[in-house]
Scaffold this motif. Structure first.
Motif, PDB file in Angstrom:
ATOM      1  N   MET A 129      -2.194  -2.157   9.130  1.00  0.00           N
ATOM      2  CA  MET A 129      -3.455  -2.399   8.410  1.00  0.00           C
ATOM      3  C   MET A 129      -4.614  -1.705   9.115  1.00  0.00           C
ATOM      4  O   MET A 129      -5.543  -1.238   8.480  1.00  0.00           O
ATOM      5  CB  MET A 129      -3.719  -3.903   8.297  1.00  0.00           C
ATOM      6  CG  MET A 129      -2.723  -4.651   7.443  1.00  0.00           C
ATOM      7  SD  MET A 129      -2.759  -4.177   5.708  1.00  0.00           S
ATOM      8  CE  MET A 129      -4.371  -4.786   5.245  1.00  0.00           C
ATOM      9  N   GLY A 130      -4.545  -1.627  10.435  1.00  0.00           N
ATOM     10  CA  GLY A 130      -5.592  -0.974  11.201  1.00  0.00           C
ATOM     11  C   GLY A 130      -5.634   0.528  11.029  1.00  0.00           C
ATOM     12  O   GLY A 130      -6.593   1.180  11.448  1.00  0.00           O
ATOM     13  N   GLU A 131      -4.605   1.105  10.405  1.00  0.00           N
ATOM     14  CA  GLU A 131      -4.568   2.544  10.158  1.00  0.00           C
ATOM     15  C   GLU A 131      -5.186   2.927   8.815  1.00  0.00           C
ATOM     16  O   GLU A 131      -5.332   4.108   8.512  1.00  0.00           O
ATOM     17  CB  GLU A 131      -3.123   3.042  10.209  1.00  0.00           C
ATOM     18  CG  GLU A 131      -2.502   2.892  11.588  1.00  0.00           C
ATOM     19  CD  GLU A 131      -1.044   3.325  11.628  1.00  0.00           C
ATOM     20  OE1 GLU A 131      -0.559   3.916  10.636  1.00  0.00           O
ATOM     21  OE2 GLU A 131      -0.397   3.060  12.648  1.00  0.00           O
ATOM     22  N   GLU A 148      -7.607   0.532  -1.118  1.00  0.00           N
ATOM     23  CA  GLU A 148      -7.233  -0.684  -1.830  1.00  0.00           C
ATOM     24  C   GLU A 148      -5.792  -1.043  -1.539  1.00  0.00           C
ATOM     25  O   GLU A 148      -4.937  -0.165  -1.450  1.00  0.00           O
ATOM     26  CB  GLU A 148      -7.434  -0.518  -3.335  1.00  0.00           C
ATOM     27  CG  GLU A 148      -8.892  -0.464  -3.729  1.00  0.00           C
ATOM     28  CD  GLU A 148      -9.093  -0.498  -5.233  1.00  0.00           C
ATOM     29  OE1 GLU A 148      -8.191  -0.960  -5.970  1.00  0.00           O
ATOM     30  OE2 GLU A 148     -10.173  -0.068  -5.670  1.00  0.00           O
ATOM     31  N   VAL A 149      -5.534  -2.342  -1.384  1.00  0.00           N
ATOM     32  CA  VAL A 149      -4.185  -2.871  -1.203  1.00  0.00           C
ATOM     33  C   VAL A 149      -4.003  -4.032  -2.171  1.00  0.00           C
ATOM     34  O   VAL A 149      -4.968  -4.542  -2.742  1.00  0.00           O
ATOM     35  CB  VAL A 149      -3.927  -3.351   0.250  1.00  0.00           C
ATOM     36  CG1 VAL A 149      -4.151  -2.240   1.248  1.00  0.00           C
ATOM     37  CG2 VAL A 149      -4.759  -4.559   0.590  1.00  0.00           C
ATOM     38  N   HIS A 155       0.861  -1.187   0.000  1.00  0.00           N
ATOM     39  CA  HIS A 155       0.000   0.000   0.000  1.00  0.00           C
ATOM     40  C   HIS A 155       0.894   1.232   0.000  1.00  0.00           C
ATOM     41  O   HIS A 155       1.951   1.229   0.634  1.00  0.00           O
ATOM     42  CB  HIS A 155      -0.928   0.013   1.226  1.00  0.00           C
ATOM     43  CG  HIS A 155      -1.931   1.108   1.180  1.00  0.00           C
ATOM     44  ND1 HIS A 155      -1.688   2.351   1.717  1.00  0.00           N
ATOM     45  CD2 HIS A 155      -3.178   1.148   0.662  1.00  0.00           C
ATOM     46  CE1 HIS A 155      -2.756   3.118   1.524  1.00  0.00           C
ATOM     47  NE2 HIS A 155      -3.665   2.411   0.885  1.00  0.00           N
ATOM     48  N   ALA A 156       0.460   2.296  -0.667  1.00  0.00           N
ATOM     49  CA  ALA A 156       1.269   3.517  -0.781  1.00  0.00           C
ATOM     50  C   ALA A 156       1.575   4.134   0.581  1.00  0.00           C
ATOM     51  O   ALA A 156       2.630   4.750   0.768  1.00  0.00           O
ATOM     52  CB  ALA A 156       0.554   4.537  -1.665  1.00  0.00           C
ATOM     53  N   ARG A 189      -5.977  -8.032  -5.550  1.00  0.00           N
ATOM     54  CA  ARG A 189      -6.376  -6.695  -5.107  1.00  0.00           C
ATOM     55  C   ARG A 189      -7.486  -6.865  -4.076  1.00  0.00           C
ATOM     56  O   ARG A 189      -8.395  -7.688  -4.250  1.00  0.00           O
ATOM     57  CB  ARG A 189      -6.898  -5.870  -6.274  1.00  0.00           C
ATOM     58  CG  ARG A 189      -5.822  -5.446  -7.249  1.00  0.00           C
ATOM     59  CD  ARG A 189      -6.391  -4.619  -8.373  1.00  0.00           C
ATOM     60  NE  ARG A 189      -7.824  -4.784  -8.320  1.00  0.00           N
ATOM     61  CZ  ARG A 189      -8.770  -3.947  -8.706  1.00  0.00           C
ATOM     62  NH1 ARG A 189      -8.501  -2.902  -9.229  1.00  0.00           N
ATOM     63  NH2 ARG A 189     -10.031  -4.165  -8.595  1.00  0.00           N
ATOM     64  N   MET A 190      -7.396  -6.069  -3.007  1.00  0.00           N
ATOM     65  CA  MET A 190      -8.375  -6.158  -1.926  1.00  0.00           C
ATOM     66  C   MET A 190      -8.754  -4.749  -1.481  1.00  0.00           C
ATOM     67  O   MET A 190      -7.983  -3.812  -1.656  1.00  0.00           O
ATOM     68  CB  MET A 190      -7.796  -6.937  -0.746  1.00  0.00           C
ATOM     69  CG  MET A 190      -7.406  -8.363  -1.098  1.00  0.00           C
ATOM     70  SD  MET A 190      -6.626  -9.243   0.271  1.00  0.00           S
ATOM     71  CE  MET A 190      -4.984  -8.540   0.225  1.00  0.00           C
ATOM     72  N   GLN A 191      -9.943  -4.636  -0.886  1.00  0.00           N
ATOM     73  CA  GLN A 191     -10.438  -3.350  -0.405  1.00  0.00           C
ATOM     74  C   GLN A 191     -10.806  -3.449   1.063  1.00  0.00           C
ATOM     75  O   GLN A 191     -11.467  -4.403   1.477  1.00  0.00           O
ATOM     76  CB  GLN A 191     -11.668  -2.929  -1.217  1.00  0.00           C
ATOM     77  CG  GLN A 191     -12.190  -1.562  -0.857  1.00  0.00           C
ATOM     78  CD  GLN A 191     -13.351  -1.181  -1.728  1.00  0.00           C
ATOM     79  OE1 GLN A 191     -14.316  -1.943  -1.846  1.00  0.00           O
ATOM     80  NE2 GLN A 191     -13.260  -0.025  -2.358  1.00  0.00           N
ATOM     81  N   VAL A 192     -10.386  -2.452   1.842  1.00  0.00           N
ATOM     82  CA  VAL A 192     -10.683  -2.420   3.276  1.00  0.00           C
ATOM     83  C   VAL A 192     -12.184  -2.262   3.485  1.00  0.00           C
ATOM     84  O   VAL A 192     -12.804  -1.355   2.946  1.00  0.00           O
ATOM     85  CB  VAL A 192      -9.933  -1.264   3.984  1.00  0.00           C
ATOM     86  CG1 VAL A 192     -10.329  -1.181   5.446  1.00  0.00           C
ATOM     87  CG2 VAL A 192      -8.431  -1.423   3.836  1.00  0.00           C
TER      88      VAL A 192
END
Length: 89
Positions: A45-47, A53-54, A20-21, A69-72
């Motif tokens: 990840m909790g932030e 998207e990651v 993630h950026a 690709r996944m989305q929070v």
């Protein structure tokens, strides 16, 4: 709060590489998995924010796992995030 899950969850501990950026490349662990997504445990990840998207790839398989690709969907500060798998175009 009602349970809106469409897929049953299965406990599963595996190492996963996440990109993630905001934080670059980290190694984390999965907590559970379903057909629709995964919960990834790592404080960074909790932030993340809902909708971020990651990209992720399970590590330690006897073959090279696909990059997904996944989305929070749900971030838990200091713990991790629930991620939905995104369809590839």
């Amino acid at each position: 709060m009602t349970n809106q899950r469409q897929h049953p969850r299965t406990p599963m501990k595996a190492q996963i590489r996440i990109w993630h950026a905001a934080f670059g490349d980290i190694l984390a662990h999965t907590r559970d998995l379903s057909d629709g997504g995964v919960f990834v445990e790592h404080p960074l990840m909790g932030e993340l924010n809902n909708g971020d998207e990651v990209t992720g790839q399970v590590q330690g398989m006897p073959f090279e796992a696909p990059v997904l690709r996944m989305q929070v969907q749900r971030a838990v500060p200091g713990v991790g995030a629930g991620m939905a798998f995104l369809e590839e175009a």
